[in-house]
Design an enzyme around this catalytic site. Structure first.
Site, PDB file in Angstrom:
ATOM      1  N   LYS A 117     -31.620  -2.998 -48.384  1.00 31.69           N
ATOM      2  CA  LYS A 117     -30.681  -2.265 -47.510  1.00 31.69           C
ATOM      3  C   LYS A 117     -29.273  -2.853 -47.502  1.00 31.69           C
ATOM      4  O   LYS A 117     -28.371  -2.278 -46.901  1.00 31.69           O
ATOM      5  CB  LYS A 117     -31.194  -2.295 -46.063  1.00 31.69           C
ATOM      6  CG  LYS A 117     -32.612  -1.819 -45.899  1.00 31.69           C
ATOM      7  CD  LYS A 117     -33.195  -2.193 -44.545  1.00 31.69           C
ATOM      8  CE  LYS A 117     -34.682  -1.947 -44.514  1.00 31.69           C
ATOM      9  NZ  LYS A 117     -35.477  -3.133 -44.840  1.00 31.69           N
ATOM     10  N   GLU A 144     -33.887   6.090 -50.370  1.00 32.18           N
ATOM     11  CA  GLU A 144     -34.670   6.673 -49.273  1.00 32.18           C
ATOM     12  C   GLU A 144     -35.487   5.616 -48.533  1.00 32.18           C
ATOM     13  O   GLU A 144     -35.686   5.703 -47.315  1.00 32.18           O
ATOM     14  CB  GLU A 144     -35.596   7.768 -49.829  1.00 32.18           C
ATOM     15  CG  GLU A 144     -36.437   8.474 -48.791  1.00 32.18           C
ATOM     16  CD  GLU A 144     -35.622   9.122 -47.665  1.00 32.18           C
ATOM     17  OE1 GLU A 144     -34.932  10.106 -47.932  1.00 32.18           O
ATOM     18  OE2 GLU A 144     -35.694   8.637 -46.514  1.00 32.18           O
ATOM     19  N   ALA A 149     -39.417   3.205 -44.808  1.00 31.76           N
ATOM     20  CA  ALA A 149     -40.215   3.004 -46.032  1.00 31.76           C
ATOM     21  C   ALA A 149     -40.375   4.339 -46.783  1.00 31.76           C
ATOM     22  O   ALA A 149     -39.384   4.886 -47.253  1.00 31.76           O
ATOM     23  CB  ALA A 149     -41.557   2.363 -45.690  1.00 31.76           C
ATOM     24  N   GLY A 203     -47.839  -7.912 -45.790  1.00 27.60           N
ATOM     25  CA  GLY A 203     -46.669  -7.404 -46.533  1.00 27.60           C
ATOM     26  C   GLY A 203     -45.796  -6.483 -45.703  1.00 27.60           C
ATOM     27  O   GLY A 203     -45.013  -5.710 -46.237  1.00 27.60           O
ATOM     28  N   ASP A 217     -32.854  -6.124 -39.152  1.00 21.81           N
ATOM     29  CA  ASP A 217     -33.382  -5.094 -40.050  1.00 21.81           C
ATOM     30  C   ASP A 217     -33.245  -3.696 -39.422  1.00 21.81           C
ATOM     31  O   ASP A 217     -32.852  -2.740 -40.086  1.00 21.81           O
ATOM     32  CB  ASP A 217     -34.848  -5.410 -40.376  1.00 21.81           C
ATOM     33  CG  ASP A 217     -35.389  -4.501 -41.461  1.00 21.81           C
ATOM     34  OD1 ASP A 217     -34.967  -4.640 -42.609  1.00 21.81           O
ATOM     35  OD2 ASP A 217     -36.214  -3.615 -41.142  1.00 21.81           O
ATOM     36  N   LYS A 221     -30.815  -0.392 -40.386  1.00 21.89           N
ATOM     37  CA  LYS A 221     -31.288   0.993 -40.539  1.00 21.89           C
ATOM     38  C   LYS A 221     -30.447   1.958 -39.715  1.00 21.89           C
ATOM     39  O   LYS A 221     -30.123   3.058 -40.165  1.00 21.89           O
ATOM     40  CB  LYS A 221     -32.765   1.086 -40.139  1.00 21.89           C
ATOM     41  CG  LYS A 221     -33.672   0.370 -41.129  1.00 21.89           C
ATOM     42  CD  LYS A 221     -35.097   0.293 -40.620  1.00 21.89           C
ATOM     43  CE  LYS A 221     -35.954  -0.437 -41.635  1.00 21.89           C
ATOM     44  NZ  LYS A 221     -37.268  -0.797 -41.150  1.00 21.89           N
ATOM     45  N   GLY A 337     -44.971  -1.484 -45.542  1.00 24.60           N
ATOM     46  CA  GLY A 337     -46.145  -1.637 -46.409  1.00 24.60           C
ATOM     47  C   GLY A 337     -45.737  -1.420 -47.856  1.00 24.60           C
ATOM     48  O   GLY A 337     -44.904  -0.545 -48.144  1.00 24.60           O
TER      49      GLY A 337
END
Ligand code: NAD
Ligand code: HSE
Length: 357
Positions: A117, A144, A149, A203, A217, A221, A337
């Site tokens: 990102k 995307e 995710a 993960g 994070d 976004k 994930g």
């Protein structure tokens, strides 16, 4: 048959899953889409592996046995000498520095697909300049998976913006990792640090989980979506609730954080104890397009509410627009994930291929 040639940077959770998904989907893509995906180069932070023919199922062993320390120039020279066309650089790193290579990659003929990102959350100036360079070189940049995710969030908002549908607010549980962490922590008798470790093992977290816990994070976004909708904002303008205690923050090493992450336990235990019986903790982000405010914080939600009833690593995005009126459009599903993210990257690759001759 249309061919695309991918140079993959990052062979961690997402990158390695992507290679396997490409290998598995290769025949179907050939038959149904008339598309051949080649992976002539895979690279991580220290090692690159060049393959003249298609990547094999044994790519991990090849990277270990035949990989070598590299510089970006080695890769550019190799793909140039081999005459590869329709080149796409996939950024599956979490690196702050790697995006400095985008300019050089675009000049060398690459399109870019990023799960990372960082490029979209640097200064507005960097953001605008990157788009100018892409335009000058007739190159595409798809990302995307930067938000939600594999969920189609960026595209949905971009389509609203393109068609003049006024988006007024986006509110959601933006982080798959923090969703998993708080969903699990509020339901199970585990310490916060145990749940955090579990989320990393699955993960779901960033390589440095403080990027999640600090709210960075989710803030990234929000900024990415805001900019997609034409909002002129800088990262520093976002209001963020940081969940990392000062002595464990980015000034100290990741090793130190892991060694001392038990220090988080009493802080979150207190929050949990303060909850009413029907309440749970949720981590939400909110983007108010009317005021321009971007907000990242912890909230208490009733267990039966839309956010309170989320499970696993699910994200949920409520998009309020003029036409959707009082009831938002809701996009919900796994927000983190390796498998869902890699599938999102692969979808970007197929979409990009459609645009190419
Ligand atoms: N894991 C998820 O659920 C998820 C979801 C959406 C987006 N993402 C994004 O995907 C990216 C990768 O996440 P991950 O979980 O696979 O991380 P990871 O730590 O498992 O893998 C990162 C990889 O990048 C490599 N790398 C680091 N710096 C590099 C450099 N300068 N050049 C080349 N390679 C470099 C590392 O060697 C490693 O192979 C991150 O940006 C993350 O935000 C992850
Ligand atoms: N750490 C990220 C991974 C996806 O970007 C999240 O929790 O959503």
């Amino acid at each position: 048959m249309k061919k695309i040639n991918i140079v993959l940077f990052g062979t961690g959770n997402v990158g390695s899953k992507l290679i396997n998904q490409i290998l598995e989907a290769r025949e179907i893509l050939r038959q149904k889409e008339g598309l051949e995906i080649n992976l002539p180069v895979i690279a991580n932070s220290s090692t690159a592996f060049f393959q003249k023919e298609n990547q094999q199922a044994s790519w991990e062993a090849d990277l270990t046995n035949f990989g070598f320390p590299y510089r970006l120039e080695d890769i550019l020279e190799y793909v140039h000498n081999e005459g590869y066309e329709n080149l796409i650089a996939v950024d599956a790193t979490a690196s702050e520095q790697f995006v400095d290579n985008y300019n050089e990659l675009i000049h060398a003929g690459f399109h870019i697909v990023a799960a990372n990102k960082v490029a979209n959350t640097r200064s507005s100036q960097f953001y605008a300049r990157l788009r100018e360079t892409l335009l000058e070189h007739n190159k595409y940049f798809l990302y995307e998976t930067n938000v939600g995710a594999g969920l189609p969030i960026v595209e949905t908002l971009r389509n609203f913006h393109r068609t003049n549908e006024r988006v007024t607010r986006v509110r959601g549980v933006f982080s798959g990792s923090l969703s998993y962490i708080f969903n699990t922590y509020c339901e199970e008798e585990k310490t916060f640090s145990e749940v955090l470790t579990e989320a990393g093992d699955k993960g779901f977290t960033e390589p440095d989980p403080r990027v999640d816990l600090s709210g960075k994070d989710v803030a990234r976004k929000l900024l990415i979506l805001g900019r997609e909708l034409g909002l002129k904002k800088e990262f520093e303008e976002i209001s963020i609730q940081d969940l990392v205690p000062k002595h464990l923050n980015g000034q100290s090493t990741l090793k130190n954080f892991h060694r001392n992450k038990k220090d988080l336990d009493p802080i979150f235990l207190k929050l949990k104890k303060d909850l009413k019986q029907d309440e749970v903790i949720r981590h939400v982000g909110e983007l108010d397009l009317q005021t321009g405010a971007l907000d990242v914080k912890l909230v208490k939600e009733s267990r039966t509410s839309a956010f309170g009833s989320l499970q696993n690593a699910d994200s949920s995005f409520e998009i309020f627009t003029e036409s959707y009126g009082k009831q938002p459009l809701v996009i919900k599903g796994a927000g983190a994930g390796a498998a869902v993210t890699a599938r999102g990257v692969l979808t970007d690759l197929v979409k990009l291929a459609e645009k190419l001759h």
